[in-house]
Write a protein that holds these residues in place. Structure first.
Motif, short mmCIF file in Angstrom:
data_model
loop_
_atom_site.label_atom_id
_atom_site.label_comp_id
_atom_site.label_asym_id
_atom_site.label_seq_id
_atom_site.Cartn_x
_atom_site.Cartn_y
_atom_site.Cartn_z
N LEU A 1 -40.76 51.95 41.27
CA LEU A 1 -39.59 51.06 41.23
C LEU A 1 -39.30 50.47 42.60
O LEU A 1 -38.90 49.30 42.71
N TYR B 1 -29.59 53.03 36.00
CA TYR B 1 -29.83 51.62 35.70
C TYR B 1 -29.17 51.29 34.37
O TYR B 1 -29.67 51.64 33.31
N CYS C 1 -41.69 47.72 43.14
CA CYS C 1 -41.26 46.56 42.35
C CYS C 1 -40.16 45.80 43.07
O CYS C 1 -40.13 44.57 43.09
N LYS C 2 -39.24 46.55 43.67
CA LYS C 2 -38.15 45.91 44.40
C LYS C 2 -38.68 45.17 45.62
O LYS C 2 -38.38 43.99 45.84
N TYR D 1 -31.39 44.40 37.19
CA TYR D 1 -31.86 45.73 37.60
C TYR D 1 -32.74 45.65 38.84
O TYR D 1 -33.58 44.77 38.97
N ASN D 2 -32.54 46.64 39.71
CA ASN D 2 -33.48 46.86 40.82
C ASN D 2 -33.40 45.76 41.88
O ASN D 2 -34.23 45.71 42.77
N ARG D 3 -32.39 44.90 41.76
CA ARG D 3 -32.25 43.84 42.76
C ARG D 3 -31.47 44.33 43.96
O ARG D 3 -30.67 45.25 43.86
N VAL E 1 -40.79 42.18 41.78
CA VAL E 1 -41.22 42.19 40.39
C VAL E 1 -39.98 42.40 39.51
O VAL E 1 -39.33 43.45 39.61
N LEU F 1 -37.68 43.29 36.40
CA LEU F 1 -37.81 44.29 35.34
C LEU F 1 -36.85 44.01 34.20
O LEU F 1 -35.78 43.43 34.40
#
Lengths: 531, 531
Positions: free
Chosen positions: A134, B387, A137-138, B407-409, A142, A144
């Motif tokens: 994750l 999340y 990805c951040k 998410y994940n930003r 990427v 999600l």
């Protein structure tokens, strides 16, 4: 000494426990205190020192290899990657319209999916606790979106139960929970738990069973609006006149037990499959592509490694151009991070110690098959109200995975029509020509969704034992093999270190590949800094 | 008569059951056969005939009103809508940076959220079985994304249990399931279920409890890798050397029972909250806006209705311009669909029969409060691996709802910092000035997320009892009131028919508003076609 209240910060308490009772106790105390430290990943790796001028050859441009390359170059190493395929990512792979691939045995498939549709033949989901993946990805931007593992309205299907009719997951789940709650409530009321639980706890237990098991006022799981509020209605509440709901009828416990459908319920509770799971927007290979954007300039594609030799000065790898097998090329470096799957590596010449070689040879590879099917419309949404998630069956296809994107849209869509893993089914489908695999998936799937016959358009079938770059989907460690060989597999041997999901305690997961790679390069870097 | 096997299509069988045993039995048989007909919604409404020249006045441009307007105009009616607000949507509402609103009592709030962030103060989730709403989303091109109801890694929090430390939902859920499974397995093994279940079923039950409850080989729920595979690890599996996981320690059943945390588990199982739930991409008001794109030309905004009078020729509605209360305007039509909330309608002059008037007066409105909080970063994701989804607490804020998008930003984000409904808490917060509500949400929330104190930026608080256009969030029917008044509320009275969530068996749900509207206009159209 004062006798007032002791005020400790949580971190201090944990250090104290760690010092007094050891790390296992400390970790367990951390959990109990709700301390969010339940990952191996401690944020971006820091490889300190100045390794400039030192070179590393990375074998394989999957996630393990690209993680190593990205971080080692950042730390100052001179890095190059050899990759067998003409693309980066390895098993991090998505198939779209126009893509083609040739499997072992010579069968070539070309994907006919419509624009924007895809199949992830390899990994397809990311748990929330895969912190390293994750974080990459951040860092690599990427995007999600949720992967739906449990869809209450998807089906559980047993060929020889309920007349072959698929059952809604919500109904099986609610009925099983409700009926065991009723059994336990009855045992409690009859005094059969008196030796185990205090009277007061028994009273709370009864309330809890009633709330959680949808029991009625008599602690029975009965047909009515209470159980329907969990399992679904025969006719749900409406609007205006005649809006009153009609309850549905629970299935008896004996029927559920004998159907075997309870076996699937764990798939929705296990740590690896809990909400919130993710998939990259647009296909799993968005991750591989994002890594390749960073390290693509280091990759030699179509490089088929044939020999890995080391001496006390460095490593020399012989490879051929995969499109011209008569070519012989060489690459050399001071060190080597080898992420080649053991299924392939065990067939190559490599001069490592006997223990390492035995470890490389000790791990068979699992043979999953995934089949993507394109349909004219999202009948599972339109007709069956199934949006994403998975239906499970005891038919050879095992699973039907509905797309977790594009919900509620009109037009074509692709679902995962089969996910066979291990066992006779996977072997049988692997042995078939691809078009027969696809036809089989359509035939079996029609038992769950009769719409298959009218709506099917085309499909593609990836049998991992026949995929040339891995010959299997992931390392299939036994407990015994792991006890005997795992540490030997992971240890640095001379100038070579191995990484990949096979060198992790998270087999088949991308997180295993990345954590393994981070661990390998950390140790490699320490070794380099010492020499 | 032949004695061969009887082959029946499912539809025929169902018709037969319906004819022989009545509709309840038929519906229940449909469920048992896995027949997907579990909705009130039968696809786009068809109002046949030619009502050209006949006019309908719709009161309220919420989802009920706009559904009525859209379908009636399509059927050929001449339609106009009066709407109190200066926007369409009603409770289908999202607040973004720059938006402001004035509540009863005069407090004005302006939203300071950063670009792209929003709060849905009203409805915020859509179940998969709300087929009418989902169909309108499809027809009106409203993009949907999953709403996470159950996030296993979110928290359950009881102020007076576990030293006030929040517990992961996964741990409470796994421990509760595991421990009741152990209790029932023990009772089974001791022969205490012999009167209830056959020996063979008992054997399967033991297997099922072991699989589903994460029991060990002795049918005990114990600390170890089996239970950790459900509740989470103290130290999860890793990669490379030292990858072995460390198990976590389950919490005892008595502790869970006495904590009361089991109360929240039903929130993840009930039909209304099951996967797959949705939210519109970008805010719930995307639905209202999409409707307004269709019927916006029919809406008179800022129209504050004061009187609804009918005679045998038509309906005349008196209203004022909400921005100029001294104005008096009138609108007339042959028929009226009134979707004004009963909290407001009960205060207006309306000449309907006594039974209808009694029904209008019989329904108090619930007083929910929702508070949106903007933070500098997504610490719940970055620090706590949460999340989306919801944490539950017994503190007055009741819930913390994490954003189910982005998410994940990196960067700012808005979460739902409080969702109070009914009871003393909601009243107490409603009585506070908005800035105190926000401060209270931050203060209480910090007990679960200490990061609140450093990361908080701004907030907005909607107390529904003070929202001028509804004076409450939804109709709060008692069983008794419903038995006595519901049908009278829904019946056509002269030339007036009521619609809205209050005229449905799905109170507070948007689906209730739409189904109610479709039912109302169907009956209205029948009446028109007869006269």
């Amino acid at each position: 000494m004062q006798d007032g209240p002791l005020t400790l910060r949580r971190r201090d308490l944990l250090s104290l426990i760690g010092a007094v009772a050891g790390s296992a106790a400390m970790y367990q105390a951390m959990t109990a205190l709700g301390f969010a430290a339940e990952s191996r990943y401690r944020g971006p790796i820091r490889l300190e020192g100045d390794p400039r001028g030192i070179s590393v050859l990375v074998l394989g441009a999957g996630l393990a290899g690209m993680t190593a390359a990205l971080e080692l170059r950042k730390a100052g190493y001179s890095v190059q990657i050899l990759e067998f395929n003409d693309r980066a990512g390895g098993r991090n792979w998505s198939l779209r319209g126009g893509d083609s691939f040739v499997e072992l045995g010579g069968f070539k498939q070309t994907c006919d999916f419509a624009d924007g549709l895809y199949l992830n033949p390899g990994p397809w989901r990311i748990p929330y606790h895969h912190r390293a993946l994750l974080d990459y990805c951040k860092r690599l931007n990427v995007a999600l979106e949720p992967f739906i593992q449990l869809n209450h309205n998807a089906y559980l299907h047993a060929s020889r139960a309920f007349g072959g009719m698929p059952q809604r997951i919500r109904a099986v789940k609610a009925d099983f929970q409700g009926e065991i709650s009723e059994l336990l409530a009855k045992a409690t009321s009859q005094g059969k738990l008196d030796e185990t639980l205090s009277k007061q706890d028994q009273e709370i237990l009864l309330q809890a069973l009633r709330s959680w098991g949808a029991l009625d006022g008599d602690y029975r799981y009965s047909a009515g609006l209470i159980s329907s509020g969990y399992r679904g209605y025969a006719k749900p509440p409406g609007g205006g006149l005649a809006a009153v709901p009609l309850p549905s009828n629970p299935v008896g416990l004996s029927d559920i037990l004998n159907s075997g459908l309870w076996r699937y319920l764990r798939n929705f509770a296990e740590y690896n499959f809990q909400t919130t799971m993710f998939q990259p927007v647009g296909g799993m290979d968005m991750i591989g592509k994002a890594f390749a954007k960073e390290v693509g300039d280091l990759i030699h594609y179509n490089a088929k490694v044939t020999e890995i030799l080391q001496d006390d000065r460095g490593v020399t790898v012989t490879y051929s151009d995969a499109k011209n097998s008569k070519s012989t090329l060489q690459a050399s470096a001071d060190w080597c991070v080898c992420t080649i799957p053991l299924s392939i590596l065990s067939q190559l010449k490599i001069n490592v110690g006997a223990a390492k070689k035995a470890a490389i040879d000790a791990v068979p590879y699992a043979g999953a098959v995934k089949i993507g099917l394109q349909f004219k419309r999202r009948f599972w949404e339109e007709d069956d109200a199934i949006y994403g998630g998975i239906s499970y069956t005891d038919l050879p296809i095992r699973q039907i995975g509905y797309p977790n994107s594009g919900y509620n849209r009109t037009g074509r869509a692709v679902l995962l029509g089969a996910y066979l893993f291990d066992g006779a089914n996977a072997y049988e489908f692997t042995a078939m020509p691809p078009d027969e695999r696809v036809a089989g998936a359509v035939e079996f799937g029609a038992a769950i969704h009769p719409q298959y016959r009218r709506e099917f358009e085309n499909g593609i079938a990836v049998a991992w034992h026949r995929v040339p770059f891995t010959l299997g989907c992931s390392g299939d460690w036994t407990h015994e093999a792991r006890a005997q060989h795992y540490d030997n597999l992971c240890r640095i041997d001379g100038r070579i270190v191995l990484a990949g999901e096979h060198a992790s305690a998270l087999p088949a997961w991308q997180e295993g590949a990345i954590l393994s790679s981070l661990d390998a390069i950390t140790r490699l870097h320490e070794r380099v800094m010492k020499t």
